[in-house]
Design an enzyme around this catalytic site. Structure first.
Site, PDB file in Angstrom:
ATOM      1  N   ARG A   1       0.982  -1.112  -0.107  1.00  0.00           N
ATOM      2  CA  ARG A   1       0.065  -0.090   0.027  1.00  0.00           C
ATOM      3  C   ARG A   1       0.908   1.199   0.088  1.00  0.00           C
ATOM      4  O   ARG A   1       2.287   1.334   0.727  1.00  0.00           O
ATOM      5  CB  ARG A   1      -0.883   0.025   1.206  1.00  0.00           C
TER       6      ARG A   1
ATOM      7  N   GLU B   1      -3.458   7.662  -4.106  1.00  0.00           N
ATOM      8  CA  GLU B   1      -4.167   7.253  -5.440  1.00  0.00           C
ATOM      9  C   GLU B   1      -5.292   8.061  -5.752  1.00  0.00           C
ATOM     10  O   GLU B   1      -6.102   8.099  -4.698  1.00  0.00           O
ATOM     11  CB  GLU B   1      -4.048   5.684  -5.331  1.00  0.00           C
TER      12      GLU B   1
ATOM     13  N   HIS C   1      -1.248   0.940  -9.908  1.00  0.00           N
ATOM     14  CA  HIS C   1      -2.102  -0.185  -8.991  1.00  0.00           C
ATOM     15  C   HIS C   1      -2.817  -1.281  -9.433  1.00  0.00           C
ATOM     16  O   HIS C   1      -4.031  -1.456  -9.527  1.00  0.00           O
ATOM     17  CB  HIS C   1      -3.096   0.710  -8.113  1.00  0.00           C
TER      18      HIS C   1
HETATM   19  P1  NDP Z   1      -0.778 -11.908   4.626  1.00  0.00           P
HETATM   20  O1  NDP Z   1      -1.743 -11.447   5.888  1.00  0.00           O
HETATM   21  O2  NDP Z   1      -0.983 -13.367   3.986  1.00  0.00           O
HETATM   22  O3  NDP Z   1       0.501 -11.262   4.886  1.00  0.00           O
HETATM   23  C1  NDP Z   1       1.016  -9.994   5.386  1.00  0.00           C
HETATM   24  C2  NDP Z   1       2.234 -10.121   5.999  1.00  0.00           C
HETATM   25  O4  NDP Z   1       2.782  -8.878   6.377  1.00  0.00           O
HETATM   26  C3  NDP Z   1       2.750 -11.347   6.915  1.00  0.00           C
HETATM   27  O5  NDP Z   1       3.600 -11.758   6.699  1.00  0.00           O
HETATM   28  C4  NDP Z   1       2.740 -10.121   8.158  1.00  0.00           C
HETATM   29  O6  NDP Z   1       3.774 -10.541   9.150  1.00  0.00           O
HETATM   30  C5  NDP Z   1       3.090  -8.779   7.673  1.00  0.00           C
HETATM   31  N1  NDP Z   1       2.885  -7.939   8.687  1.00  0.00           N
HETATM   32  C6  NDP Z   1       1.706  -7.317   9.021  1.00  0.00           C
HETATM   33  N2  NDP Z   1       1.581  -6.459   9.657  1.00  0.00           N
HETATM   34  C7  NDP Z   1       2.989  -6.004   9.884  1.00  0.00           C
HETATM   35  C8  NDP Z   1       3.527  -5.084  10.628  1.00  0.00           C
HETATM   36  N3  NDP Z   1       3.180  -4.090  11.394  1.00  0.00           N
HETATM   37  N4  NDP Z   1       5.145  -4.981  10.351  1.00  0.00           N
HETATM   38  C9  NDP Z   1       5.654  -5.965   9.752  1.00  0.00           C
HETATM   39  N5  NDP Z   1       4.966  -6.656   8.976  1.00  0.00           N
HETATM   40  C10 NDP Z   1       3.645  -6.874   9.185  1.00  0.00           C
HETATM   41  O7  NDP Z   1      -1.304 -10.734   3.483  1.00  0.00           O
HETATM   42  P2  NDP Z   1      -1.327 -11.012   1.915  1.00  0.00           P
HETATM   43  O8  NDP Z   1       0.139 -11.580   1.660  1.00  0.00           O
HETATM   44  O9  NDP Z   1      -2.591 -11.917   1.352  1.00  0.00           O
HETATM   45  O10 NDP Z   1      -1.331  -9.530   1.403  1.00  0.00           O
HETATM   46  C11 NDP Z   1      -0.548  -8.525   2.026  1.00  0.00           C
HETATM   47  C12 NDP Z   1      -0.872  -7.248   1.391  1.00  0.00           C
HETATM   48  O11 NDP Z   1      -0.765  -6.927  -0.099  1.00  0.00           O
HETATM   49  C13 NDP Z   1      -2.685  -6.740   1.410  1.00  0.00           C
HETATM   50  O12 NDP Z   1      -2.962  -6.572   2.797  1.00  0.00           O
HETATM   51  C14 NDP Z   1      -2.427  -5.517   0.588  1.00  0.00           C
HETATM   52  O13 NDP Z   1      -2.382  -4.424   1.286  1.00  0.00           O
HETATM   53  C15 NDP Z   1      -1.484  -5.995  -0.581  1.00  0.00           C
HETATM   54  N6  NDP Z   1      -1.815  -6.254  -1.650  1.00  0.00           N
HETATM   55  C16 NDP Z   1      -1.571  -5.340  -2.724  1.00  0.00           C
HETATM   56  C17 NDP Z   1      -2.106  -5.692  -4.026  1.00  0.00           C
HETATM   57  C18 NDP Z   1      -1.842  -4.482  -5.122  1.00  0.00           C
HETATM   58  O14 NDP Z   1      -2.873  -4.507  -6.056  1.00  0.00           O
HETATM   59  N7  NDP Z   1      -0.961  -3.844  -5.052  1.00  0.00           N
HETATM   60  C19 NDP Z   1      -2.927  -6.728  -4.548  1.00  0.00           C
HETATM   61  C20 NDP Z   1      -3.209  -7.537  -3.234  1.00  0.00           C
HETATM   62  C21 NDP Z   1      -2.710  -7.464  -2.086  1.00  0.00           C
HETATM   63  P3  NDP Z   1       3.511 -11.626  10.494  1.00  0.00           P
HETATM   64  O15 NDP Z   1       3.004 -12.876   9.848  1.00  0.00           O
HETATM   65  O16 NDP Z   1       4.496 -11.702  11.340  1.00  0.00           O
HETATM   66  O17 NDP Z   1       2.181 -11.059  11.085  1.00  0.00           O
END
Ligand code: NDP
Length: 322
Positions: free
Chosen positions: A232, A261, A279
């Site tokens: 994001r 955006e 995006h």
């Molecule tokens: P997941 O929940 O599977 O993975 C998110 C990861 O981020 C986890 O490894 C988590 O770590 C880590 N994380 C969460 N909070 C924090 C924090 N405060 N500090 C450090 N690490 C953190 O989500 P997805 O992989 O399915 O999706 C991730 C994101 O990708 C979505 O939320 C979205 O924002 C973005 N996205 C963007 C798209 C685009 O079009 N550009 C399309 C799809 C998704 P932990 O496991 O240790 O909690």
């Protein structure tokens, strides 16, 4: 009588047809005055929300939907929905995990490769007739054998890691928790950035991750470093990034997401060392169809038995089958 659904943001014709078949659909207009009229007329009867285009469900609108029971988001990120608040009201929030992993991960790799090889800049160079007029452009940097740091090794982060072995990459990662994976974990992002040549952001957005990638992280990444953001826009301090790109603190950036955006800092437009995308990481016909189907399936299942296929973690206890 079909249940009433509030539709926010763009959906595909296929989704629209499914929603129309199962619900009495009320579209929320963009204009705030027109929104007020729709909410005044239908708000009291709305039981379901379908939301796309990253618009989520603003809390002031949720507050006007007393019978709301389910919110189905056409996307995996739900930083524009207060899921804790929804859960506290017994409202289930559903999303579309996993079905978009491959396309988003491939986009991250494309942004990295395009930036390190100046693929877009050199396409522009050629089209402008500069190859003929000025000759061969400067050499670029090979993406082979780099240390690549993934910020957020979740579903998509792992799909990115799975694509890295052919590049001979050393994979490392940062997140809130250490995983059972064969990659080095860094609890400290600055420390990881110092050891990396490429940083790929794929965390959720929202206040917890806001400006995680700041001037200090960019300085640690260093003058050979490339930043890729498919998470994001809020995850990266955009003005610090623009400065870092201008003064050579880092080598380049591949960006799919931005802080405001569809506004993108104009300073980026003239930079050869950045690759910009509007995006579109999940925006293929195949993936959007799978996301749309899951968005509608979540709603259909809810109407049958009160559970959804893919609840967000904050609402998992409300949907035991999910
Ligand atoms: P997941 O929940 O599977 O993975 C998110 C990861 O981020 C986890 O490894 C988590 O770590 C880590 N994380 C969460 N909070 C924090 C924090 N405060 N500090 C450090 N690490 C953190 O989500 P997805 O992989 O399915 O999706 C991730 C994101 O990708 C979505 O939320 C979205 O924002 C973005 N996205 C963007 C798209 C685009 O079009 N550009 C399309 C799809 C998704 P932990 O496991 O240790 O909690």
């Amino acid at each position: 009588m079909k249940p009433d659904l509030l539709l926010i943001g763009p959906v595909t014709p296929r989704m629209q047809a499914r929603l129309d078949a199962e619900f009495s659909v009320h579209r929320l207009p963009a204009d705030p005055e027109a929104q007020g009229a729709v909410l005044a007329e239908h708000g009291a009867e709305i039981v379901a929300v379908c939301t796309g285009g990253g618009l989520g469900l603003p809390t002031p609108i949720m507050d006007q939907l007393p019978k709301l029971r389910v919110i189905s988001s056409y996307g995996v990120g739900y930083d524009t929905i207060d899921a804790d608040l929804a859960a506290s009201r017994g409202i289930i929030v559903a999303h579309t995990p996993n079905v978009l992993n491959d396309d988003v991960a491939t986009t991250a790799i494309l942004l990295w490769l395009a930036t390190s090889r100046k693929m877009v800049a050199y396409d522009t160079y050629l089209r402008a007739g500069r190859w003929e007029a000025e000759g061969y452009p400067p050499l670029t940097t090979s993406p082979q054998n780099r240390t690549v740091g993934i910020i957020g090794l979740g579903r998509i982060g792992q799909a990115i890691a799975d694509r890295l072995p052919p590049f001979g990459a050393t994979i490392v990662y940062h997140g809130r928790s250490k995983k059972d994976v064969p990659y080095r974990y860094y609890a400290d992002l600055v420390e990881m950035a110092r050891d990396c040549e490429v940083l790929i952001c794929i965390t959720p957005g929202g206040p917890e991750t806001r400006h995680m990638v700041n001037a200090e992280v960019l300085k640690a990444l260093g003058p050979q470093g490339i930043l890729v953001n498919v998470a994001r826009g809020s995850v990266v301090d955009e003005s610090a990034l623009v400065t870092a790109l201008q003064d050579g603190t880092i080598a380049g950036a591949g960006l799919d997401v931005f802080e405001e955006e569809p506004k993108v800092p104009e300073a980026l437009f003239s930079m050869e060392n950045v690759t910009l995308q509007p995006h579109i990481a999940s925006a293929t016909v195949e993936t959007r169809q799978a996301m749309g189907d899951l968005t509608c399936d979540n709603l259909s299942q809810f109407m049958k038995d009160g559970t959804v296929i893919a609840p967000v973690p904050e609402c998992a206890h409300l949907s035991p089958k999910g």
